[in-house]
Structure formats: structure tokens, C-alpha cells
Scaffold this motif. Structure first.
Motif, PDB file in Angstrom:
ATOM      1  N   LEU A  82       0.811  -1.214   0.000  1.00 55.32           N
ATOM      2  CA  LEU A  82       0.000   0.000   0.000  1.00 55.32           C
ATOM      3  C   LEU A  82       0.845   1.265   0.000  1.00 55.32           C
ATOM      4  O   LEU A  82       0.377   2.321  -0.399  1.00 55.32           O
ATOM      5  N   ALA A 126       0.828   2.446  -3.395  1.00 54.03           N
ATOM      6  CA  ALA A 126      -0.408   3.143  -3.753  1.00 54.03           C
ATOM      7  C   ALA A 126      -0.355   4.598  -3.311  1.00 54.03           C
ATOM      8  O   ALA A 126      -0.774   5.498  -4.048  1.00 54.03           O
ATOM      9  N   ALA A 171      -6.312   4.740   0.338  1.00 48.09           N
ATOM     10  CA  ALA A 171      -5.092   3.920   0.396  1.00 48.09           C
ATOM     11  C   ALA A 171      -4.381   4.118   1.730  1.00 48.09           C
ATOM     12  O   ALA A 171      -3.895   3.158   2.327  1.00 48.09           O
TER      13      ALA A 171
END
Length: 163
Positions: free
Chosen positions: A77, A80, A131
Motif C-alpha cells: 500500500l 499506492a 489507500a
């Protein structure tokens, strides 16, 4: 002559941009479905960086990169979040076509391009917040998964407590 060349470039740029968007989403989906979360995250990050270099329609392609950032798996993540940062930078600072459309339309009294420009930036912010929230939740879950050692509490007189 110049308008014919410009028409040819813009027409081909639109087709190339749309095909690049579909190809990017297709490759991301293949990598994502194959279980290689790191590969799909790296592909999405590289795609986002490539979209910065696309002169006319790179700002529009940030939608594709935002969609890819939304589907990145838990351990990756942070990619992201970095994709969203690159996308926001691309939309707000490196997309002269988006800015020109928005400012020109506002000067002409038409606000739909300005609304689209602001919506595109807000889309990236929302994807970034989602995110980041998933990243925080993943870190919490990761911290809870660690094994705890339980020790019996002992009374001052040497006897252990039982509940």
C-alpha cells in the motif's frame, strides 16, 4: 497545413492514449490476478511515472493510475500512496492541457472543464485517503498478528493469581 497536422496529432494522441489506458489496466489486472502483488504495484507505479511524461493526455491517464492504486494489495500500500502523490503532482503541476481547458472555459463562462479539473484532483485525493486508511488498518492488523507472551501475574507473597 498547420491545422491539418495538429488535427492528425490530436486524433492519433487520443487513440494512443485510450489504447495505453486499456493496455495498462489489462496488464495490471493480469499481474494482480496472478497473485504477484509486488509486481502489480511496481507496474502501477511505473505507469504513473510514465503518465507524467505524456504531454497532452497524461493528466487524464491519472484516472487509470488511481484505479490501479485503489486495487493494490495490503503489503504494497505504500506504493499506492506514492502513486497518488505522483498523480496529484501530475494533475496540479504538470498537465498544461487540463489547466488551459479549465482556465479558458472559466474565462468563457463555461465551468464544466473547471469542475472536471477539480474533480480529477479530488478523485486522486480520495484514492490517496482510502489507500492511507487501508495502509493504517493493515499496519494495525499486522501489529495484532504478532504473538503475545502471556505471563502469570504473581502476587507479592509468591502465589499466582487465578481468575
Amino acid at each position: 497545413m498547420v491545422s491539418t497536422i495538429l488535427h492528425f496529432i490530436v486524433l492519433n494522441a487520443v487513440v494512443l492514449t485510450i489504447s495505453m489506458a486499456f493496455a495498462s489496466l489489462l496488464l495490471f489486472a493480469i499481474l494482480h490476478r496472478s497473485g504477484k502483488g509486488g509486481a502489480s504495484g511496481i507496474f502501477a507505479l511505473i505507469s504513473s511515472l510514465v503518465y507524467v511524461a505524456i504531454p497532452f493526455f497524461g493528466g487524464y491517464l491519472t484516472i487509470v493510475a488511481g484505479i490501479m492504486a485503489f486495487y493494490i494489495r495490503g503489503n504494497y500500500l505504500w506504493m499506492a500512496i506514492s502513486i497518488v502523490v505522483v498523480n496529484i503532482f501530475n494533475v496540479l503541476l504538470l498537465s498544461p492541457m487540463l489547466q488551459a481547458n479549465a482556465t479558458g472555459a472559466v474565462q468563457a463562462g463555461d465551468y464544466k472543464w473547471a469542475v472536471f479539473y477539480i474533480s480529477l484532483a479530488l478523485f486522486q485525493v480520495v484514492i490517496g485517503l482510502l489507500a492511507f486508511y487501508r495502509f493504517i488498518e493493515h499496519k494495525k492488523d499486522e501489529a495484532l498478528d504478532e504473538p503475545f507472551e502471556s505471563m502469570d501475574e504473581e502476587e507479592p507473597n509468591g502465589l499466582s493469581k487465578s481468575y
